[in-house]
Design a protein around this motif. Structure first.
Motif, PDB file in Angstrom:
ATOM      1  N   ALA A  51       0.699  -1.071  -0.113  1.00 22.43           N
ATOM      2  CA  ALA A  51       0.076  -0.101  -0.077  1.00 22.43           C
ATOM      3  C   ALA A  51       0.878   1.311  -0.122  1.00 22.43           C
ATOM      4  N   LEU A  54       1.107   3.366  -3.231  1.00 24.49           N
ATOM      5  CA  LEU A  54      -0.210   4.166  -3.612  1.00 24.49           C
ATOM      6  C   LEU A  54      -0.108   5.303  -2.500  1.00 24.49           C
ATOM      7  N   ASP A 157      -5.922  -6.445   0.467  1.00 19.80           N
ATOM      8  CA  ASP A 157      -6.215  -5.634  -0.720  1.00 19.80           C
ATOM      9  C   ASP A 157      -5.467  -4.387  -0.619  1.00 19.80           C
ATOM     10  N   ALA A 159      -4.852  -1.558  -2.313  1.00 18.50           N
ATOM     11  CA  ALA A 159      -5.403  -0.462  -2.557  1.00 18.50           C
ATOM     12  C   ALA A 159      -6.546  -0.074  -1.543  1.00 18.50           C
ATOM     13  N   ALA A 163      -6.527   3.468   0.966  1.00 16.70           N
ATOM     14  CA  ALA A 163      -7.381   4.448   0.796  1.00 16.70           C
ATOM     15  C   ALA A 163      -8.074   4.649   2.175  1.00 16.70           C
TER      16      ALA A 163
END
Length: 199
Positions: A51, A54, A157, A159, A163
């Motif tokens: 992560a 990102l 996950d 992404a 977030a």
């Protein structure tokens, strides 16, 4: 039908927690995400590492600090290198000194625990006791223990995890609100409450 009462664990009071509660937090000059736990495969530290690229798109000075050792330690070191994020990830190993460990908790802006298999998860209680904004996943005991006092996302996950971390890093107000909720939730997990529930 018989009635079933759930009696939650009471949280122990480690020495470092008392130090943390008596320590004044100093402003960070960059965003800091803390992760704490043994590096076993189920802890999914690798998801947090994936992560990071990102998050760097919006928070180029981000630092992720990871306390803990274990089977996946060398693997995660290599993964950080492969992702070219080693300048943004600090592997602390096992932190034995109580004052140092307390400092890590106090200075963290966000606590992230992407574990996909926790039977209870005292680390969630530690984060809640200190009022840390929590990002975890909808797996194992996390949804029941955290119960709205943190942000939960899909397991495994990167992404989605990024977030939710971004949500906190970009929103001072949200961090303050969730901090308050976390402290309130932590009151459900005291030794006194656990013992009185047996009466």
């Amino acid at each position: 039908a018989e009635k079933i009462d759930v009696i939650y664990h009471g949280m122990p009071e480690p020495a470092w927690m008392k130090i943390a509660q008596q320590t004044t937090r100093q402003p960070n000059d960059h965003p800091v995400v803390l992760s704490v736990g043994k590096m076993y495969p189920r802890k999914r530290t690798d998801v947090l590492l994936r992560a990071v690229p990102l998050l760097l798109e919006k928070f180029p000075t981000l630092e992720v600090r990871i306390a803990g050792d274990g089977l996946m330690y060398e693997h995660n070191l290599q993964l950080a290198a492969d992702l070219n994020i080693q300048d943004h990830v600090t592997f602390l190993g096992h932190v034995e000194d109580d004052a140092c460990f307390a400092h890590e908790w106090v200075q963290a802006d966000v606590f992230c625990h992407p574990s996909s298999q926790e039977t209870f998860g005292f680390v969630y209680l530690e984060a809640m006791r200190l009022g840390k904004p929590i990002v975890a996943v909808r797996a194992g005991a996390a949804p029941e223990v955290i119960d709205g006092a943190g942000r939960l996302t899909a397991p495994e996950d990167p992404a989605a995890l990024a977030a939710e971390i971004e949500y906190f890093l970009a929103n001072d107000g949200a961090r303050e609100i969730y901090s308050g909720w976390a402290k309130v939730r932590a009151r459900q997990f005291t030794h006194e409450r656990m013992m009185s529930s047996w009466e």
